[in-house]
Enzyme design. Structure first.
Site, mmCIF file in Angstrom:
data_model
loop_
_atom_site.group_PDB
_atom_site.id
_atom_site.type_symbol
_atom_site.label_atom_id
_atom_site.label_comp_id
_atom_site.label_asym_id
_atom_site.label_seq_id
_atom_site.Cartn_x
_atom_site.Cartn_y
_atom_site.Cartn_z
ATOM 1 C CE LYS A 183 3.248 -6.072 3.586
ATOM 2 N NZ LYS A 183 2.819 -4.913 4.371
ATOM 3 C CG ASP A 219 -0.407 -0.072 2.522
ATOM 4 O OD1 ASP A 219 0.834 -0.187 2.619
ATOM 5 O OD2 ASP A 219 -1.160 -0.016 3.519
ATOM 6 C CD GLU A 241 0.550 -1.772 7.939
ATOM 7 O OE1 GLU A 241 0.180 -1.012 8.858
ATOM 8 O OE2 GLU A 241 1.061 -1.353 6.886
ATOM 9 C CG ASP A 250 0.443 -4.080 2.044
ATOM 10 O OD1 ASP A 250 0.559 -4.992 2.889
ATOM 11 O OD2 ASP A 250 1.278 -3.170 1.905
ATOM 12 C CD GLU A 272 8.061 -0.601 7.467
ATOM 13 O OE1 GLU A 272 7.124 -1.324 7.061
ATOM 14 O OE2 GLU A 272 8.234 0.566 7.070
HETATM 15 O O1 KIV Z 1 3.574 -1.106 1.601
HETATM 16 C C1 KIV Z 1 4.720 -1.565 1.499
HETATM 17 O O2 KIV Z 1 5.441 -1.314 0.530
HETATM 18 C C2 KIV Z 1 5.210 -2.425 2.575
HETATM 19 C C3 KIV Z 1 6.655 -2.784 2.573
HETATM 20 C C4 KIV Z 1 7.501 -1.621 2.855
HETATM 21 C C5 KIV Z 1 6.937 -3.922 3.477
HETATM 22 O O3 KIV Z 1 4.456 -2.806 3.412
#
Ligand code: KIV
Length: 287
Positions: A115, A46, A117, A85, A184
């Protein structure tokens, strides 16, 4: 390596001590270049909100935008695994709404995994998603969707208590079925300990050299995004300067009639041209 990368491939890479490489991709062209170069995972992050869409942070990104960009990436790869994401507020309202959003991303975008968070707070949801047969990558440490809760993009888990919470979160995500976890902006020593304590791979960004793999935002690596350059990122080239120079050459050549030359033009057949000119001349005489 033959065949497409999948979650089993990543697990095997961890057990062989082979580093996993992951980069962000937001469109067909870059997906194609990164895949051909041999990247293991294409992450439709994202972060696209900031580096491709010009938003201030990742919060405004929608499921529709993630879908649109993931579809483009999914048309551009052959070997890499594509992970998308789930954007801010697409999985926080309720588990039902989250499953709907994850389900439509998986049905229609071409991604092989999502993914999310967060730690303990999303473990129940991660279990439901993985129970539905959808691979989930976790993301701990600096989770940019919680930017305002953190008060910025600072280093996370510096103290003993925070480090303990992060380790517990990682173990809980693993137990809930996550196949890998992004770490991260956390201290390198902590990332190394978490990596050693998990059977699933960790992918670090600003988490030192001892994670199972590494990820960067491609636009940072290529020197395309100048607004924000984190210390943990490494710029391998300056594409902004290279593209800028190429575009300036184009502008100069067009303005000075250097481009296009006959080499870049198409000719009319001589007989067609003669006939056409006669037709025009005749038309002019008659009018
Ligand atoms: O959104 C993104 O690019 C990420 C990476 C930095 C892991 O979550």
């Amino acid at each position: 390596m033959a065949g497409r990368v999948n979650i089993q491939t990543l697990r095997e890479m961890k057990s062989r001590g082979e580093r996993i490489t992951m980069l962000t991709a937001y469109d067909y062209a870059f997906a194609n270049i990164l895949d051909e170069a041999g990247i293991d995972i294409l992450l439709v992050g994202d972060s696209l909100g900031m580096v491709a869409l010009g938003y201030e942070d990742t919060l405004p990104v929608t499921v529709e935008e993630m879908m649109h960009h993931t579809k483009a990436v999914a048309r551009g790869y052959e070997r890499a695994m594509v992970i998308t994401d789930m954007p801010f507020m697409s999985y926080q309202v309720s588990d039902e709404k989250a499953l709907e959003n994850v389900g439509s991303i998986m049905k229609f975008s071409g991604a092989q995994a999502v993914k999310l968070e967060g730690g303990a707070r999303i473990v129940g949801l991660v279990k439901k998603i993985t129970d539905a047969g959808i691979p989930v990558m976790g993301h701990l440490g600096l989770t940019p969707q919680s930017l305002h809760q953190f008060g910025g993009y600072g280093l996370q888990a510096r103290g003993v208590d925070e480090a303990r919470v992060l380790l517990d979160d990682a173990l809980a995500l693993e137990a809930a079925g996550a196949f890998a976890i992004v770490l991260e902006k956390v201290p390198a020593e902590l990332a190394e300990l978490v990596t050693a304590g998990l059977s699933i791979p960790t992918i670090g960004i600003g988490a030192g050299p001892n994670c199972d793999g590494q990820v960067l935002v491609t636009n940072d690596l290529l020197g395309m995004f100048e607004k924000f350059t984190p210390k943990f990122s490494k710029q391998y080239t300056n594409l902004r300067a290279i593209v800028g120079e190429a575009v300036q050459s184009y502008i100069t050549e067009v303005r000075t009639d250097v481009f296009p030359t006959p080499e870049h033009s198409y000719s009319m057949d001589k007989n067609v041209l003669d006939t056409f000119i006669k037709m025009i001349d005749k038309g002019l005489e008659e009018s």
